[in-house]
Design a protein around this motif. Sequence first.
Motif, mmCIF file in Angstrom:
data_model
loop_
_atom_site.group_PDB
_atom_site.id
_atom_site.type_symbol
_atom_site.label_atom_id
_atom_site.label_comp_id
_atom_site.label_asym_id
_atom_site.label_seq_id
_atom_site.Cartn_x
_atom_site.Cartn_y
_atom_site.Cartn_z
ATOM 1 N N GLU A 60 0.817 -1.220 0.000
ATOM 2 C CA GLU A 60 0.000 0.000 0.000
ATOM 3 C C GLU A 60 0.850 1.270 0.000
ATOM 4 O O GLU A 60 0.371 2.333 0.373
ATOM 5 C CB GLU A 60 -0.928 -0.008 1.214
ATOM 6 N N ARG B 134 -1.938 9.845 -0.318
ATOM 7 C CA ARG B 134 -2.657 10.587 0.709
ATOM 8 C C ARG B 134 -1.760 11.604 1.429
ATOM 9 O O ARG B 134 -2.248 12.557 2.021
ATOM 10 C CB ARG B 134 -3.229 9.590 1.718
ATOM 11 N N ALA C 59 9.604 11.374 10.230
ATOM 12 C CA ALA C 59 8.700 11.308 11.390
ATOM 13 C C ALA C 59 7.261 11.619 10.966
ATOM 14 O O ALA C 59 6.308 11.008 11.450
ATOM 15 C CB ALA C 59 9.166 12.294 12.465
ATOM 16 N N TRP C 60 7.105 12.567 10.053
ATOM 17 C CA TRP C 60 5.795 12.968 9.538
ATOM 18 C C TRP C 60 5.118 11.784 8.828
ATOM 19 O O TRP C 60 3.969 11.460 9.091
ATOM 20 C CB TRP C 60 6.016 14.143 8.584
ATOM 21 N N GLU D 258 5.803 8.627 9.222
ATOM 22 C CA GLU D 258 5.537 7.553 10.186
ATOM 23 C C GLU D 258 4.327 7.896 11.059
ATOM 24 O O GLU D 258 3.524 7.027 11.388
ATOM 25 C CB GLU D 258 6.761 7.323 11.075
ATOM 26 N N TRP D 259 4.188 9.165 11.395
ATOM 27 C CA TRP D 259 3.059 9.549 12.234
ATOM 28 C C TRP D 259 1.750 9.353 11.490
ATOM 29 O O TRP D 259 0.807 8.739 11.998
ATOM 30 C CB TRP D 259 3.181 11.007 12.705
ATOM 31 N N TRP D 260 1.699 9.859 10.262
ATOM 32 C CA TRP D 260 0.455 9.678 9.506
ATOM 33 C C TRP D 260 0.139 8.209 9.321
ATOM 34 O O TRP D 260 -1.015 7.793 9.380
ATOM 35 C CB TRP D 260 0.528 10.401 8.150
ATOM 36 N N ALA E 99 0.912 5.892 11.368
ATOM 37 C CA ALA E 99 0.431 5.365 12.644
ATOM 38 C C ALA E 99 -1.060 5.670 12.779
ATOM 39 O O ALA E 99 -1.815 4.913 13.391
ATOM 40 C CB ALA E 99 1.209 5.992 13.804
ATOM 41 N N VAL E 100 -1.491 6.780 12.190
ATOM 42 C CA VAL E 100 -2.909 7.158 12.244
ATOM 43 C C VAL E 100 -3.720 6.313 11.259
ATOM 44 O O VAL E 100 -4.787 5.806 11.581
ATOM 45 C CB VAL E 100 -3.083 8.657 11.900
ATOM 46 N N TRP E 101 -3.165 6.159 10.041
ATOM 47 C CA TRP E 101 -3.937 5.494 8.982
ATOM 48 C C TRP E 101 -3.764 3.980 8.967
ATOM 49 O O TRP E 101 -4.714 3.257 8.704
ATOM 50 C CB TRP E 101 -3.520 6.051 7.610
ATOM 51 N N GLY E 102 -2.537 3.522 9.134
ATOM 52 C CA GLY E 102 -2.283 2.087 9.137
ATOM 53 C C GLY E 102 -2.202 1.435 7.768
ATOM 54 O O GLY E 102 -2.715 0.337 7.550
ATOM 55 N N TYR E 103 -1.553 2.101 6.802
ATOM 56 C CA TYR E 103 -1.337 1.458 5.495
ATOM 57 C C TYR E 103 -0.239 0.410 5.616
ATOM 58 O O TYR E 103 0.667 0.530 6.453
ATOM 59 C CB TYR E 103 -0.924 2.492 4.437
ATOM 60 N N PHE F 188 -6.155 14.173 0.931
ATOM 61 C CA PHE F 188 -4.703 14.275 1.113
ATOM 62 C C PHE F 188 -4.464 15.299 2.208
ATOM 63 O O PHE F 188 -5.348 16.106 2.519
ATOM 64 C CB PHE F 188 -3.981 14.654 -0.191
ATOM 65 N N ARG G 103 -9.692 14.672 13.088
ATOM 66 C CA ARG G 103 -9.570 15.256 11.760
ATOM 67 C C ARG G 103 -10.916 15.149 11.041
ATOM 68 O O ARG G 103 -11.481 14.057 10.949
ATOM 69 C CB ARG G 103 -8.500 14.483 10.985
ATOM 70 N N TRP H 273 0.053 12.375 21.616
ATOM 71 C CA TRP H 273 0.976 11.614 20.778
ATOM 72 C C TRP H 273 2.420 11.808 21.243
ATOM 73 O O TRP H 273 2.829 12.921 21.545
ATOM 74 C CB TRP H 273 0.899 12.107 19.329
ATOM 75 N N GLN I 265 6.565 10.224 20.274
ATOM 76 C CA GLN I 265 7.407 9.335 19.464
ATOM 77 C C GLN I 265 8.727 9.141 20.188
ATOM 78 O O GLN I 265 9.302 10.107 20.697
ATOM 79 C CB GLN I 265 7.693 9.959 18.088
ATOM 80 N N ARG J 107 11.697 9.352 19.648
ATOM 81 C CA ARG J 107 12.452 9.910 18.522
ATOM 82 C C ARG J 107 13.911 9.451 18.487
ATOM 83 O O ARG J 107 14.406 8.999 17.466
ATOM 84 C CB ARG J 107 12.358 11.440 18.598
ATOM 85 N N TRP K 49 5.785 5.510 17.309
ATOM 86 C CA TRP K 49 4.747 6.479 17.668
ATOM 87 C C TRP K 49 3.756 5.791 18.592
ATOM 88 O O TRP K 49 3.364 4.653 18.338
ATOM 89 C CB TRP K 49 3.998 6.973 16.433
ATOM 90 N N PRO L 52 -1.094 3.042 18.762
ATOM 91 C CA PRO L 52 -2.315 3.560 18.144
ATOM 92 C C PRO L 52 -3.103 2.450 17.449
ATOM 93 O O PRO L 52 -2.538 1.458 16.995
ATOM 94 C CB PRO L 52 -1.791 4.582 17.137
ATOM 95 N N PRO M 97 -4.898 1.988 14.256
ATOM 96 C CA PRO M 97 -5.039 2.748 13.014
ATOM 97 C C PRO M 97 -6.490 2.767 12.533
ATOM 98 O O PRO M 97 -7.240 1.812 12.718
ATOM 99 C CB PRO M 97 -4.153 2.015 12.025
ATOM 100 N N GLU M 98 -6.783 3.894 11.907
ATOM 101 C CA GLU M 98 -8.099 4.149 11.323
ATOM 102 C C GLU M 98 -8.598 2.982 10.475
ATOM 103 O O GLU M 98 -9.728 2.553 10.597
ATOM 104 C CB GLU M 98 -7.892 5.339 10.393
ATOM 105 N N ARG M 99 -7.701 2.465 9.639
ATOM 106 C CA ARG M 99 -8.122 1.441 8.689
ATOM 107 C C ARG M 99 -8.409 0.122 9.405
ATOM 108 O O ARG M 99 -9.276 -0.635 8.974
ATOM 109 C CB ARG M 99 -7.075 1.267 7.603
#
Lengths: 865, 93
Positions: A556, A563, A617-618, A620-622, A624-628, A763, B27, B54, B56, B58, B64, B82, B84-86
Amino acid sequence: MRLPPQPRERIDRSQRILFTFDGKVVGGYAGDTIGSALFAHGQRIFSRSFKYHRPRGLLCCSGHCPNCLMTVDGVPNVRVCVEPIRDGAVVEPQNVWGSLERDVLSITDKIGGPFTPVGFYYRTMIRPRRLWPVYEKVLRNLAGLGRLRKDGAGHTRYDVEHRRARVLVVGGGEAGRAAALAAAALGPDVVLVDETADLVGHELEGVEVLAPARALGIWEGGLVPVVAGSVLHRFRAERIVVAAGALDQPLVFPGNDLVGVMLPGGVRRLVRDFAIAPGSRAVVIAAGEEDLEIAGELREVGVAVPEVVDLTSTPARRIEAHGRKGRVAAVSVDGRKVDCDLVVASAGRQPAYSLLAQAGARVEYDESRGIFVPTNLPAGVEAVGSVTGEDCVTVDPVRTTKGAGGDKCFVCVCEDVTTKDIARAIDEGFDSIELAKRYTTVTMGPCQGKLCQLASIRLYAQATGVGEAAVGTTTARPPWAPVELGVLAGRHFEPARRTSVHFRHEEAGARMMWAGPWKRPYAYGERPEDEVRAVHDSLGVIDVSTLGKILVEGPEAADLLERLYPNRFGDLRPGRIRYGVLTSDAGRIMDDGTVARLADDLYYVTTTSTGADSVTAWFEWWNAVWGYDAEIVNVTGALAALNLAGPRAREALGRLVDDPDVVSAESFRYLDAKALVVAGVPCLALRIGFVGELGYELHFPSPAGEHVWDRLVAEGARPFGLEPQRVLRLEKGHIIVGQDTDSESNLLSAGMQWLPKMDKDDFVGKLALEHFAERPERERLVGFRMEEDVLPVEGAQIVVEGRPAGRVTSARRSEAVGGVIGLAWLPPDRAEEGTRFEVRVDRRLVGARVAHGPFYDPAGERMRA
Amino acid sequence: MSFLLECPRCGSRPVDEFAYFGEVTRRPKGSASLRELTEYVYFRDNVAGVQREWWQHRTGCGEWFLAERDTRTNEVLAIHLPQPERAQAGGAE
């Protein structure tokens, strides 16, 4: 003069040690402190006071008071009473104009009294305002502590150690040692910290002794920084035991700062540890049993003690010391005068609760014993011994009456604050102890209240009639013990990242400059324009290993990038490259770079040189939120990258690969990404228009950096630095994120309306862009050309019809374009091609015109060649 | 700030090894009014109490994770990876 050997003396009389004091040679013994050696040598005046330049001598002799501050080997404010003696040390008095014995500035003591009350400079030296710098300079010379060496010569190397302890005991007295031994019996990792040298060489089974060392404070998470020499030990302790003991409290009476008025602990130290008779005729004014014993101890070593006063049984309302040349000559107790050269004056002992208060304990006044005691200790912190209030009692330290006359009566010897100053502050309305502290600076000097906190509170309580409990204490703040700034700053070093080709740049005479955490070549000679010309006319090479390089891999990976970026990456074919800009959800431009698709499930992302870590880090953070289902790996340090650019780039690269056909115009097109073996090194080659000419960016394992660089240079590529790169990229109208954009910039205003694909489901930044599109534009980033050959500074103001209307963000002189070009933010109605505006350059206005599109090769034929 | 924080992978470590990324935000999905957008992007609850936020690791493992921290005492009540959303939506995997 030393006494006969004492049973517990710390000096080794067989080992003579010599140092210089004020230019003269002074001798002492191993085990002495500089202070004890000076005292034994006959020195009695150790310093001059902060404000009145009164002579001061040893008072506490335990490193608490300011009376023995001297400069040792160039280091100011060393407490010589606890500073171990060392061979060849250069010891000098400080805050003296003249000599310790005859200080010219002591005139302030004679005449200054009525004219220099507390806070006088706040009131008298503020007008006229413009003269304050002059006043300040004068005051700085008159008052203050030692001087720092501005050249930094002879500086010590400081270091930090991160350590853990199961139990950390602060204070090596009886209670502290017992606690440490008990803890050690239950397990390992017990550390005992003691500020004196008493425990040096002592064995405590299972306990690591750190001495002389000072704990600076107690922070959350059991963090206790401990200074030992030039090393700061940052301890993390599971349990902290404070055994800081109690502090001798001075009495407050006229002449109480005369040389020869001492605290009992100091007297004891001189006799017991250093075998020195502190005087020949002593008066002991005691606040209980422990102090009374001093009289016997002094007599034992031959000191006459004609008078002993016990304040717990004798009222003795008035005490007054009489001096001769700054040294005590007699003392009167309720009018009875006794000649002496030593006054042991004690108001008793107050628990040294500061560390506990900092850690979060409460401090309460114990009326019956006249002391402040710590209560409600926070979890993980314990107190043992005198610090809990055990065996502590004080008498009323104030032994004078208001308006009694006589010599000055000091509450605070650090800052020269007298009882009169406190009374005046109260009269002026500074009636809370916290306000009074800031106004009079009592408790704010080098002792940090160790000797003056209790006396000032008692004075306040008496003057205001509210009682000690209501007056309360001032907030205990770290550091509890004095600490050199160098210890806090740590080791002096400036870490830099260097690429694997770094030394080739230095050998080629590059001028190195900072670029984020990296050191990069600015240019290789005095003429960056020659390097620009080489790229345009022939061939250049730049080390771009500093670019961030991130692999995004997984089934993915495409969905994730689709995104993360405003533009599309799902439809990018393997082997192709696309420019990408990252935005935040606020719509702000964060970073830019190229994205190459290497396979269906593998992308290679480059970022700006400063963006590698934050973009990783950006991502990886996203995720962690989305989980692709995609992995993100930062390979910045592992890979070197060299950008080969110029009309001769293809032929030069062709000679370094096995078959020149693989780099032909047909097989390696603009924006192709290809695996090549260059000079024997497997590379990922990206054909991009980085600097606007035909160019190839080679990414390969860092260890081969110098090898590939050498081969490219041997093929005639001229190294070029960051400055020529900036000219080249500006000629193409490329923006630099963070230079030409700021936190207000978005893709629409920065002229990249074509980039975001608003038909994508989602996005990062889409929601904000939708709103930007609806709102009227405030300003726009455009290119411009100056009408004259003058170079505006970056940030120069743009003026339209006499009013500020925008700013220049980049400007360079370009030979290829023939003039000065740049980028600027302008109001939208002024952003049309050819619109004239003015730029402020060196206080005059110079005309410029908006010029859209790349300044150089607008059709991009050269990079697509 | 010198408290210790539990990393889900590395255990208890000094807080200076971690990067703080603020309180957990919601969001908006699909599209958002200007007010919803502004609230999401700029407004924070900034509670004096327990906050979900949140972090990390680092300079450690890079993980995270979420922590529930009392902003008054820095006491960390819980940490977790976390969701994840999905995965929540019973997504494609």
